[in-house]
Design a protein around this motif. Structure first.
Motif, PDB file in Angstrom:
ATOM      1  N   ALA A 190      -4.741  -1.757  -4.220  1.00  0.00           N
ATOM      2  CA  ALA A 190      -5.776  -1.746  -3.079  1.00  0.00           C
ATOM      3  C   ALA A 190      -6.629  -2.967  -3.355  1.00  0.00           C
ATOM      4  CB  ALA A 190      -6.385  -0.429  -2.942  1.00  0.00           C
ATOM      5  N   GLU A 191      -6.371  -3.761  -4.398  1.00  0.00           N
ATOM      6  CA  GLU A 191      -7.147  -4.855  -4.331  1.00  0.00           C
ATOM      7  C   GLU A 191      -6.427  -5.721  -5.168  1.00  0.00           C
ATOM      8  OE1 GLU A 191     -10.545  -3.929  -6.593  1.00  0.00           O
ATOM      9  OE2 GLU A 191      -9.466  -2.810  -7.998  1.00  0.00           O
ATOM     10  N   GLU A 192      -6.960  -7.022  -5.658  1.00  0.00           N
ATOM     11  CA  GLU A 192      -6.437  -8.069  -6.509  1.00  0.00           C
ATOM     12  C   GLU A 192      -6.149  -7.251  -7.806  1.00  0.00           C
ATOM     13  OE1 GLU A 192      -6.901 -12.504  -8.565  1.00  0.00           O
ATOM     14  OE2 GLU A 192      -8.426 -11.721  -6.824  1.00  0.00           O
ATOM     15  N   VAL A 193      -4.982  -7.538  -8.473  1.00  0.00           N
ATOM     16  CA  VAL A 193      -4.768  -6.750  -9.653  1.00  0.00           C
ATOM     17  C   VAL A 193      -4.075  -8.121 -10.633  1.00  0.00           C
ATOM     18  CG1 VAL A 193      -3.324  -5.120 -10.900  1.00  0.00           C
ATOM     19  CG2 VAL A 193      -4.485  -4.563  -9.025  1.00  0.00           C
ATOM     20  N   GLN A 217       0.769  -1.183   0.042  1.00  0.00           N
ATOM     21  CA  GLN A 217      -0.025  -0.016   0.136  1.00  0.00           C
ATOM     22  C   GLN A 217       0.827   1.237  -0.189  1.00  0.00           C
ATOM     23  OE1 GLN A 217      -3.988  -0.339   1.951  1.00  0.00           O
ATOM     24  NE2 GLN A 217      -3.131  -1.938   3.062  1.00  0.00           N
ATOM     25  N   TYR A 252       1.200 -11.303  -0.072  1.00  0.00           N
ATOM     26  CA  TYR A 252       1.059 -10.150  -1.114  1.00  0.00           C
ATOM     27  C   TYR A 252       1.349  -8.727  -0.573  1.00  0.00           C
ATOM     28  CZ  TYR A 252      -2.912  -8.359   2.020  1.00  0.00           C
ATOM     29  OH  TYR A 252      -3.630  -7.820   3.110  1.00  0.00           O
ATOM     30  N   GLU A 275      -7.885 -12.708  -0.557  1.00  0.00           N
ATOM     31  CA  GLU A 275      -8.373 -13.980  -0.862  1.00  0.00           C
ATOM     32  C   GLU A 275      -7.771 -14.962  -1.495  1.00  0.00           C
ATOM     33  OE1 GLU A 275     -10.823 -15.062   0.830  1.00  0.00           O
ATOM     34  OE2 GLU A 275     -10.809 -12.950   2.218  1.00  0.00           O
ATOM     35  N   TRP A 297      -3.475 -10.125  -3.738  1.00  0.00           N
ATOM     36  CA  TRP A 297      -4.357  -9.628  -2.628  1.00  0.00           C
ATOM     37  C   TRP A 297      -4.859 -10.758  -1.667  1.00  0.00           C
ATOM     38  CZ3 TRP A 297      -3.093  -4.776  -1.639  1.00  0.00           C
ATOM     39  CH2 TRP A 297      -4.005  -3.991  -0.798  1.00  0.00           C
TER      40      TRP A 297
END
Length: 297
Positions: free
Chosen positions: A207-210, A176, A263, A250, A248
């Protein structure tokens, strides 16, 4: 190990057995690094006195026949699932059950040479993929910067089209606190949204899965790590496409060789020849994809 390696010949090179694999370890005044014949892969790289450039995975498994989730896995001669590649690439490899990311990253490469130079140690590996009509040679020059060249050869009597990616796991302080620069206004395919087309707006913050494939990329891309006060600089004169990936929260729970919080400390920015930026080789031709990595303040 190999007929090309003699423990008494080199000042900067040693062999260490880890798990089921042999690692070639480099210790120089400019850097430390390690490589393995499986995958022809650079496993670690750190300029001397600095944070590692490549992520050190605490859960990595050194097992025969399994991709090592660390360093720079080589995806070749196609990327991801074969059916997702451009038509000419798919048509070059009419394979019933094609492994994801090609055949290179799990294969045992042959050590071609080790050369100690004034400011770097150069190591070359070769993979003969004769059933596919191809051969690959990868060369690493390890010093204050890391220089990598992946050369593809067409051994067949037919034209070949291929794609590839240098699936580089970069070390970051805190995901982040990191941004990827030089992507502004570039088109990208988002695999998490039905492989739909989008356009980047400003620096990329995670800020999330990419999981994105950018194309029309410039020769230089930068990762800015605010906490570690550095830029990791990727330079490639040939690549015009790149993948950015972070699993990320999950997905991290489901990945092999990966802790639920890993991650936070890694980011993949993968230099590639992807989508319509594929390689075209006539019989007897070769092509070289280059990558230089450096850490700068």
């Amino acid at each position: 190990m190999s007929q090309n390696y003699d423990a008494g010949m080199y000042d900067s090179v040693t062999i260490k057995h880890v798990g089921e694999l042999d690692l070639i370890e480099i210790e120089r005044p400019e850097c430390s690094a390690s490589l393995t014949l499986q995958g022809g892969q650079l496993i670690s790289y750190a300029p001397r006195g600095e944070h590692p450039v490549l992520w050190r995975n605490p859960d990595v498994a050194y097992q025969k026949g399994e991709a090592v989730r660390q360093g720079v896995p080589i995806c070749w001669p196609w990327f991801a699932f074969l059916e997702r590649n451009a038509d000419p690439v798919r048509n070059s490899f009419p394979i019933q059950e094609a492994p994801a990311h090609g055949v290179a990253r799990n294969a045992l490469w042959r050590l071609l040479s080790i050369t100690e130079e004034e400011t770097s140690t150069a190591i070359a590996f070769e993979l003969n993929a004769e059933p596919l009509g191809l051969k690959a040679v990868v060369t690493y020059r390890l010093g204050a910067v890391m220089k990598m060249e992946l050369e593809s050869f067409n051994l067949s009597d037919q034209p070949k089209h291929l794609s590839c990616a240098l699936h580089t796991y970069f070390a970051v302080s805190d995901i982040q606190q990191v941004s990827v620069l030089d992507l502004d206004d570039l088109p990208y395919i988002d695999s998490l949204r039905g492989w739909s087309l989008h356009k980047q707006d400003g620096p990329l913050h995670i800020a999330e899965e990419v999981d994105r494939i950018y194309y029309d990329t410039p020769a230089i891309l930068r990762i800015h790590d605010k906490k570690w006060e550095r830029f990791i600089v990727l330079e490639s004169s040939e690549s015009r496409s790149a993948v950015v990936w972070n699993p990320w929260i999950e997905k991290s729970k489901r990945l092999s060789q990966f802790s639920p919080d890993s991650y936070k400390h890694m980011l993949c920015v993968e230099t590639g020849k992807l989508l319509n930026d594929y390689i075209e080789l006539e019989p007897g031709q070769s092509y070289t994809l280059d990558l230089t990595l450096s850490s700068r303040r």
